[in-house]
Design an enzyme around this catalytic site. Sequence first.
Site, PDB file in Angstrom:
ATOM      1  N   GLU A   1      40.824  41.216  46.258  1.00 51.24           N
ATOM      2  CA  GLU A   1      41.112  42.460  45.546  1.00 51.24           C
ATOM      3  C   GLU A   1      41.115  43.725  46.396  1.00 51.24           C
ATOM      4  OE1 GLU A   1      39.501  41.204  41.118  1.00 51.24           O
ATOM      5  OE2 GLU A   1      38.158  42.310  42.451  1.00 51.24           O
TER       6      GLU A   1
ATOM      7  N   GLU B   1      43.600  35.723  39.235  1.00 55.52           N
ATOM      8  CA  GLU B   1      42.381  35.372  38.509  1.00 55.52           C
ATOM      9  C   GLU B   1      42.368  36.011  37.128  1.00 55.52           C
ATOM     10  OE1 GLU B   1      38.856  38.086  39.926  1.00 55.52           O
ATOM     11  OE2 GLU B   1      39.669  37.079  41.700  1.00 55.52           O
TER      12      GLU B   1
END
Length: 883
Positions: free
Chosen positions: A496, A562
């Site tokens: 991320e 995700e």
Amino acid sequence: MKTTIFRILLLGAMSVWTVNVAYTQINEAIPIPTVGEKTLLNTGWYARRANEVKIDGNRLSTSPFHPEGWMKARVPGTVLATMLDNRMFPDPEFSLNNNLIPDIYDAGKDFYTFWFIRPFRIESVPQGRQVWLNFRGINYKADIFLNGKRVNTSTHEGMFLRKSFDITPYIKEGTTNLLAVIVYPPDYPGNPNGGQGGDGMIARNVTMQFTPGWDWIQPVRDRNTGIWDEVSVTVTGAVKIQYPYVVTKVPGIRQPTRNQKDAYLKTTVEVENTSSVEKKGTLVCETAGNRLAVPLTLAPKESRLVDFKEITIKNPRLWWPNGIGEQALHRMKIYFETGGSISDSQELRYGIREITSLKDPETGGRKFYVNGQPIFITGGNYIASDWLLRLSPERYRAEVRFHAEMNLRMIRVWGGALLERPEFYDACDEYGILVFQDLWGSGDCNGAWQDITKAESRERRWEYPDNHDLFLASVEDQVKMIRNHPGLCLWCGANEWPLAKDIDEKLRDELFPRLDPNRLFISFSTDTLFTRNTIGGVGDGPYGIQEPEWFFTFRSTPFNPESGSVGSPEVESMREMMTEDELSQFPRSGRGRSSAVWQYHKDLGYGNHLERYGEVTDIETYCKYAQVVNYDQYRSFMEGWASRMWEWYTGILIWKTQNPWTALRGQMYDWFLDVNASLYGVKQGCESLHAQYNPVSKQVELVNTTLKNSNLAVKAQIYSRQGEKLWEKEIPAAIALNSVMRLFDIPIPEKTEGVYFLRLSLTENGKEVSRHIYWLTTHEKDYTTLTQLPTCKPDAKLTLRKQEGVYKGIVTLKTQDRISFFNRIKVFDRSTGKRILPVHYSDNYITLMPGDKQEIELEFASSLPAEQIEIVIDSWTSERIKL
């Protein structure tokens, strides 16, 4: 054998434990391996806290060793795992026991700084041979001594860095040798203050980041300090072979089942002359019926990268992902021959395949091609096999197999954990699982956002870790370790958020183009090079329970790395996680947060989804309803993404398919390796050829993620709770490869109140190849009438056979004129009542309509005799059935 009793005083006012340890013979002789083989030093170790040892490593490794005062140690393993093996603390997976273990932040690093001793004997070293001591992973720093000499000239640092030492000059033949390793914890263990990665300081080290705790795990008290991966001894001549690299090219667009056009294979390898004299010989590569020989003359201490000529492979057997084709694997042997003997030899396994990708202009998501064919990616995020790194090839294989059984095609190895061991990637190769490999970083610790739990500023965290050279050296080493695995699909810098700017640039511009140029590298998991969000916002999530309709209507990130939901385990696992009193404190809808122990085990919460099935009165009911919700949640999850394949999406990775600890969220199987209904919901939703019900359009859809056109018949039937067939429709359906078809509407049956059932089946050439049961309701979000199902005990038969320690069986279930709902098969030890785990089932949580018959295959390893195996079936519509 000698038994010694010793006493260990724990920190503070904690109890004194007396531990009885049975010691093996400390003068054990280890065999000298042949060239190309290795001898593992994975037993026979002892450990002791370093501040209790009053001499230095030079003297410690020369003094006569007496085991009194030392613990039998787990190597590979960690300090805490060794302490737990010696019963110094209660199991930290149970209840709040982890709070009873001193955390390194409070206890200090000395509490977890340990010596590890390994006595051994080598009878003789063949003339002209060198003996190498190899460590595949130490966390975090270490100094290594053998027979009074320091083996490493500089202190080892970093969790992800292999080390190999020439110990030939230090070996004493025919008598006891003492190997002593002092292991120090990470420099910055961090404060486990409840933040993701605690206060973030753990990321200043080159180590795994989740150990101070995350929103799915409690802190690992020693931060996994120890000799955590295998230790081995190998033997070579003066010339060593290292880091072979195999690249295969499969041009054009291939089909899995046809004769193949040529493929091409190119191999390089590093060769090192470790001696101080010139060495001449021949470097040989043997594979696929080819023998390539390169004459070499190596100057003293010279290292050289050698290119073998390209090999053309006729009609190759190709490697394909799970559900697409076979996973053909091939062998290669490389050796250096000099003076009539082999100096060094390595064997490896590879697959012939070519993976390419592009940014799909239609969706904005990354689209992956294997052997020229587009592959719709379904997969899961994987943290680590065990939070204390009690790793094994058998556990790896079971976990990867679970993913293959879910019809998944990719595992993402998440960046807050570790790069897994080679045995994990071996299993992925064998089961056709592509690997999305993160390096060691996460936005939570590395400054993706402001965070009051973090000790240092966001700007400072952008520069983590402190030692950039160590990070890059570790990446180079680990890339070389796993890059030959055909399942390895892409590299990702971090989770991320990108790594420090200079690290990211060197990875992208220098390291990967040099070491692995044929694989995609992205800087972070939500990199725009990989995906984009069509509606704005971040590029992953959400993570909580959703209405089934949501998955068909909300347009998520086109390749979502995700997104996840619930996943509470079965009641047997719950009882191994908490006391009965704690279990009785299960969350109630509308009563706010769950109890302290449920929060400690990271309960995510089901909202009011359980109460839609009835009043939750006890833990058995809680788990019973949770499994129905798990199944429906994840089947809808995967079907919703598949419904928009290539239109909105190129892939989806579940957050997450497993937990390395006894957590209560996001898992298809639990830490004990027991499956739950989430696994079979995913399995159904990810079928390669799949008829599914869209709860928004009220239509039947047909999904084909294979590389073949199929002529099928799709049948839909509606049943009442009493088993009466209310409606039926069947049509032929010719579906193109890699496509989705909308077929026909499903009506709401007249004069029906509450729950009714939709049975969808696929037949090919008159044979049923797939079947799914949906429970629907005329009362919005109210399934309580499921409790009104008539009693139905299915006919159940078992055949079971054992071969080489593995049981394989078939459970046959059959119904007559009633519905048998949600049958769950389990395997127990009849004499103890304990579960036998893991068990692999071809299906589970099975619902049968009147007249249905289904055979369920199961497989498990056990040393128990057949008469001690008990297989049971728990059902919503009958008492427990024992087979």
